[in-house]
Design a protein around this motif. Structure first.
Motif, short mmCIF file in Angstrom:
data_model
loop_
_atom_site.label_atom_id
_atom_site.label_comp_id
_atom_site.label_asym_id
_atom_site.label_seq_id
_atom_site.Cartn_x
_atom_site.Cartn_y
_atom_site.Cartn_z
N TRP A 96 71.05 24.64 -30.93
CA TRP A 96 70.78 26.03 -31.31
C TRP A 96 72.03 26.90 -31.24
N MET A 97 72.88 26.63 -30.28
CA MET A 97 74.14 27.38 -30.19
C MET A 97 74.96 27.20 -31.45
N ASP A 143 61.47 32.30 -34.97
CA ASP A 143 60.13 32.78 -34.60
C ASP A 143 59.14 31.62 -34.52
N ASN A 144 59.22 30.70 -35.45
CA ASN A 144 58.33 29.54 -35.44
C ASN A 144 58.58 28.67 -34.21
N THR A 145 59.85 28.48 -33.87
CA THR A 145 60.19 27.69 -32.68
C THR A 145 59.67 28.35 -31.41
N LEU A 146 59.80 29.67 -31.35
CA LEU A 146 59.37 30.40 -30.16
C LEU A 146 57.85 30.51 -30.03
N LEU A 152 64.41 30.22 -26.39
CA LEU A 152 65.04 29.36 -27.39
C LEU A 152 65.61 28.11 -26.73
N SER A 153 66.00 28.23 -25.47
CA SER A 153 66.54 27.09 -24.73
C SER A 153 65.45 26.14 -24.23
N GLY A 154 64.19 26.53 -24.36
CA GLY A 154 63.10 25.70 -23.88
C GLY A 154 62.17 26.48 -22.97
N LYS A 156 62.88 27.53 -19.99
CA LYS A 156 63.58 28.51 -19.17
C LYS A 156 64.79 29.06 -19.91
N PHE A 157 65.24 30.20 -19.47
CA PHE A 157 66.39 30.88 -20.05
C PHE A 157 67.63 30.00 -19.99
N GLY A 158 68.44 30.02 -21.06
CA GLY A 158 69.62 29.19 -21.05
C GLY A 158 70.66 29.60 -22.08
N MET A 159 71.58 28.70 -22.36
CA MET A 159 72.73 29.00 -23.20
C MET A 159 72.35 29.37 -24.63
N ALA A 160 71.29 28.76 -25.16
CA ALA A 160 70.89 29.08 -26.53
C ALA A 160 70.44 30.53 -26.65
N ASP A 161 69.78 31.03 -25.63
CA ASP A 161 69.36 32.43 -25.63
C ASP A 161 70.56 33.36 -25.59
#
Length: 206
Positions: A96-97, A143-146, A152-154, A156-161
């Motif tokens: 995603w990044m 939006d569909n993924t979320l 976006l990282s899964g 939990k919050f992460g680098m993609a977010d």
């Protein structure tokens, strides 16, 4: 101490500073680029021959490209939080990044130049409409993924977010007609509750 070269209102610089703030890593930030200029100064070009921001300096170590910097910071300071040890989990985040940088950033940049930084009488409606259409198409993918995961990282919050949110902030802050993307908007509201996001990302657009 880490030094981050780049103006605070750059979306790519925001990503790096936000990551550092989330991990409580001490740093200093030096304004360069935009109205501050100096990107073509010999001193800076020795660090980043691309003459863009951001650039990380840590003693003799120099690193450019915002997502590479985020990966480095997360790996060094956030192995228990932002940098998963599981290779598949980490690859899914890094996917995603790269998607944000390669796909979403170009039309967002074009839109900001054409709509925000160009006087109204000089704007090209066709370019603006094309940029918005491309942004909307891409954000519908997000939006569909979320719809199936919290971040976006899964789970939990992460680098993609961190990679996406500064661009989402630009898009959501400008007064234009937008489609309803409820999952993206729900995700965005989660991020607005993070003190580091408020401090680093939610600043004046110019």
């Amino acid at each position: 101490m880490l030094t981050i070269w780049g103006r605070k209102n750059s979306s790519n610089v925001k990503k790096v500073l936000w990551c550092l703030e989330e991990l409580s890593v001490p740093y200093q930030q030096i304004d360069i680029g935009g109205k501050f200029g100096k990107l073509n100064d010999p001193e800076y070009l020795r660090m980043n021959p691309n003459a863009v921001i951001p650039c990380l300096q840590e003693d003799d170590f120099i690193l450019w490209e915002s997502n590479a910097i985020i990966r480095y910071i997360a790996a060094k300071f956030g192995k228990d939080s932002l940098y998963p040890s599981d290779l598949q989990e980490r690859a899914s985040i890094e996917k995603w990044m790269d998607w944000v940088g390669c796909n979403l950033f170009p039309p967002i940049k074009q839109f900001m130049i054409s709509f925000v930084r160009t006087p109204e009488e000089q704007r090209d409606p066709k370019i603006i409409a094309q940029s918005l259409a491309e942004i909307e198409k891409l954000l519908k993918i997000v939006d569909n993924t979320l719809s199936n995961q919290q971040y976006l990282s899964g789970d939990k919050f992460g680098m993609a977010d961190i990679a996406l949110a500064p661009l989402a902030y630009l898009w959501l802050s400008v007064e234009v007609e937008r489609p309803s993307l409820p999952n993206l908007e729900r995700w965005y509201q989660l991020l607005t509750q993070r003190p580091a996001f408020k401090k680093i990302v939610m600043i004046e657009i110019n």
